[in-house]
Design a protein around this motif. Sequence first.
Motif, mmCIF file in Angstrom:
data_model
loop_
_atom_site.group_PDB
_atom_site.id
_atom_site.type_symbol
_atom_site.label_atom_id
_atom_site.label_comp_id
_atom_site.label_asym_id
_atom_site.label_seq_id
_atom_site.Cartn_x
_atom_site.Cartn_y
_atom_site.Cartn_z
ATOM 1 N N ASP A 54 0.847 -1.199 0.000
ATOM 2 C CA ASP A 54 0.000 0.000 0.000
ATOM 3 C C ASP A 54 0.878 1.242 0.000
ATOM 4 N N GLY A 55 0.384 2.297 -0.651
ATOM 5 C CA GLY A 55 1.028 3.599 -0.537
ATOM 6 C C GLY A 55 2.177 3.876 -1.476
ATOM 7 N N ALA A 56 2.334 3.088 -2.542
ATOM 8 C CA ALA A 56 3.444 3.330 -3.477
ATOM 9 C C ALA A 56 3.394 4.729 -4.088
ATOM 10 N N PRO A 57 2.220 5.203 -4.601
ATOM 11 C CA PRO A 57 2.213 6.544 -5.194
ATOM 12 C C PRO A 57 2.489 7.643 -4.171
ATOM 13 N N VAL A 58 2.010 7.453 -2.944
ATOM 14 C CA VAL A 58 2.247 8.459 -1.903
ATOM 15 C C VAL A 58 3.736 8.538 -1.591
ATOM 16 N N LEU A 59 4.382 7.382 -1.436
ATOM 17 C CA LEU A 59 5.817 7.374 -1.149
ATOM 18 C C LEU A 59 6.610 7.971 -2.303
ATOM 19 N N ALA A 60 6.248 7.637 -3.530
ATOM 20 C CA ALA A 60 6.994 8.132 -4.693
ATOM 21 C C ALA A 60 6.934 9.658 -4.760
ATOM 22 N N ARG A 61 5.748 10.229 -4.573
ATOM 23 C CA ARG A 61 5.609 11.699 -4.673
ATOM 24 C C ARG A 61 6.296 12.395 -3.503
ATOM 25 N N ALA A 62 6.153 11.840 -2.315
ATOM 26 C CA ALA A 62 6.781 12.462 -1.145
ATOM 27 C C ALA A 62 8.299 12.393 -1.250
ATOM 28 N N LEU A 63 8.808 11.278 -1.740
ATOM 29 C CA LEU A 63 10.254 11.133 -1.892
ATOM 30 C C LEU A 63 10.789 12.110 -2.931
ATOM 31 N N ALA A 64 10.084 12.239 -4.062
ATOM 32 C CA ALA A 64 10.511 13.178 -5.098
ATOM 33 C C ALA A 64 10.541 14.599 -4.560
ATOM 34 N N LYS A 65 9.557 14.936 -3.729
ATOM 35 C CA LYS A 65 9.522 16.286 -3.140
ATOM 36 C C LYS A 65 10.692 16.487 -2.187
ATOM 37 N N ARG A 66 11.001 15.465 -1.389
ATOM 38 C CA ARG A 66 12.085 15.575 -0.413
ATOM 39 C C ARG A 66 13.438 15.781 -1.098
ATOM 40 N N ILE A 67 13.672 15.116 -2.190
ATOM 41 C CA ILE A 67 14.996 15.167 -2.839
ATOM 42 C C ILE A 67 15.028 16.150 -4.003
ATOM 43 N N ASP A 68 13.942 16.949 -4.116
ATOM 44 C CA ASP A 68 13.859 17.935 -5.201
ATOM 45 C C ASP A 68 14.042 17.258 -6.562
ATOM 46 N N GLY A 69 13.347 16.122 -6.717
ATOM 47 C CA GLY A 69 13.450 15.361 -7.960
ATOM 48 C C GLY A 69 12.141 15.355 -8.715
ATOM 49 N N ARG A 70 11.982 14.389 -9.575
ATOM 50 C CA ARG A 70 10.737 14.263 -10.331
ATOM 51 C C ARG A 70 10.298 12.815 -10.301
ATOM 52 N N VAL A 71 9.018 12.609 -10.478
ATOM 53 C CA VAL A 71 8.469 11.266 -10.474
ATOM 54 C C VAL A 71 7.693 11.038 -11.762
ATOM 55 N N ARG A 72 7.931 9.886 -12.377
ATOM 56 C CA ARG A 72 7.163 9.480 -13.559
ATOM 57 C C ARG A 72 6.353 8.250 -13.195
ATOM 58 N N SER A 73 5.103 8.246 -13.601
ATOM 59 C CA SER A 73 4.242 7.109 -13.269
ATOM 60 C C SER A 73 3.929 6.299 -14.513
ATOM 61 N N PHE A 74 3.792 5.000 -14.312
ATOM 62 C CA PHE A 74 3.431 4.062 -15.374
ATOM 63 C C PHE A 74 2.244 3.248 -14.865
ATOM 64 N N PRO A 75 1.041 3.850 -14.953
ATOM 65 C CA PRO A 75 -0.133 3.245 -14.303
ATOM 66 C C PRO A 75 -0.455 1.836 -14.784
ATOM 67 N N LEU A 87 21.660 11.078 -7.262
ATOM 68 C CA LEU A 87 21.134 9.838 -6.687
ATOM 69 C C LEU A 87 20.802 8.852 -7.800
ATOM 70 N N PRO A 88 20.851 7.558 -7.502
ATOM 71 C CA PRO A 88 20.447 6.584 -8.529
ATOM 72 C C PRO A 88 18.942 6.634 -8.745
ATOM 73 N N GLU A 89 18.489 6.113 -9.877
ATOM 74 C CA GLU A 89 17.051 6.013 -10.100
ATOM 75 C C GLU A 89 16.430 5.108 -9.044
ATOM 76 N N ILE A 90 15.253 5.497 -8.578
ATOM 77 C CA ILE A 90 14.555 4.716 -7.554
ATOM 78 C C ILE A 90 13.224 4.263 -8.146
ATOM 79 N N ASP A 91 13.068 2.951 -8.305
ATOM 80 C CA ASP A 91 11.833 2.389 -8.846
ATOM 81 C C ASP A 91 10.948 1.915 -7.703
ATOM 82 N N ILE A 92 9.721 2.418 -7.698
ATOM 83 C CA ILE A 92 8.768 2.092 -6.634
ATOM 84 C C ILE A 92 7.526 1.500 -7.284
ATOM 85 N N ALA A 93 7.096 0.332 -6.794
ATOM 86 C CA ALA A 93 5.951 -0.352 -7.411
ATOM 87 C C ALA A 93 4.968 -0.806 -6.347
#
Length: 409
Positions: A54-75, A87-93
């Motif tokens: 549970d919570g993959a999209p929430v973690l991805a967006r919050a993490l991107a905000k924390r590290i001043d990065g961007r998040v791409r989604s593949f629904p 930082l290395p790419e971080i894949d969250i599923a």
Amino acid sequence: MTALPELPNPQRRALELVKEVAAEKGARPFLVGGPVRDLLLGRHVIDIDLTLEDGAPVLARALAKRIDGRVRSFPQFLTYKVTAEGLPEIDIATARKERYRAPGALPTVTAGKLKDDLLRRDFSINAIAMDLRDGSLHDPTKGEDDLHAKRVRVLHDKSFIDDPTRIFRAIRLATRLGFTLEPHTFELMAEAIATNAFEPVSRERMWRELFLAMDEKDAPRVLIELRRSGALDALFGPPHRDVSKGLEEVGQIFEHDPSLDRYVLYTGILLRGDLEAIARLEGSGFSQKRARNTLHIVYDLERFVEALSSARTERQRFRLYKSATPEMRSLIGMHQPDEAPRLARFEEFQSFKLPLRGNDLEVPGGPHVAKALERTREAVFNGEIAADDARTFARQIALKYLKEQRPEP
């Protein structure tokens, strides 16, 4: 297991940030698949692949905000990719389960539990998860036992039927890790190949897997095993010659010059002398130039070697070298050791420059000028004329070429 502090700083920092943000959001991320396998094997560079129930999209967006990065989604795949500088790419599923509608088809993906996600994977050694909160392992298929036994094992008997490209991955992974295929897995693979399991798989998918094999550190050995197993027959037909030695030579070539096009070289060797080579390239996505360079090796290598053996002067050799691609020249050097010093001299010639321009010749402009300058560069480099005589020589040659271009009155 390799402790997280032992990882290189970018990976370690990324996982620490994930843990911090996950704690704030009440999320429970698991490191899954290849990264856990590599940690258990003591490897110090890993990818960051995370799964949450549970919570993959929430973690991805919050993490991107924390590290001043961007998040791409593949629904369609329930996945997110977080990127940031340094930082290395971080894949969250989201944990997923899969259903194959037909053999060889891409799976239908739906949300599931962690165990579902692990059981859908290709091999037991890739079906292990590590809870980032406490480092505990989840290993429903006894993948850790297979790691200790140094074997690659599929999770069920229809694995290679559901996804035949796993055959490529099994051989690639076993070669990279120095593992063997578990006996029953080997039997299932051989049966899948013998019953044309690749038939419903697009050539594009097979080529993608083949390119990954060519990217491996020990690509020659992977490709030799793929050819030997029959896995490449669906792309190239049955082998009509043993290409093992040629593939090993290409591996040696890359040790000296990694800038060469590995896909051209390996494909050229795999297809050497194949009269249907043009058709075999279908699905590769090769550009016209890349396809032409590949076919240059497939059909012309032996002719080039013969022509070089007949060349009597350095100028004749240079003409042949100029008409060959860098990949072709590298193979010539490997096939004909006597040519190596001559090829080295030709590489010197490639960077040799004359301080002479077309305007210096005081002749009418046209293609004859560039041709004369190139001939002069060659003559100075080979010692046919002195550098001080270059302008006079080039002017005479340019006028000669111009005269040859003009029709008789």
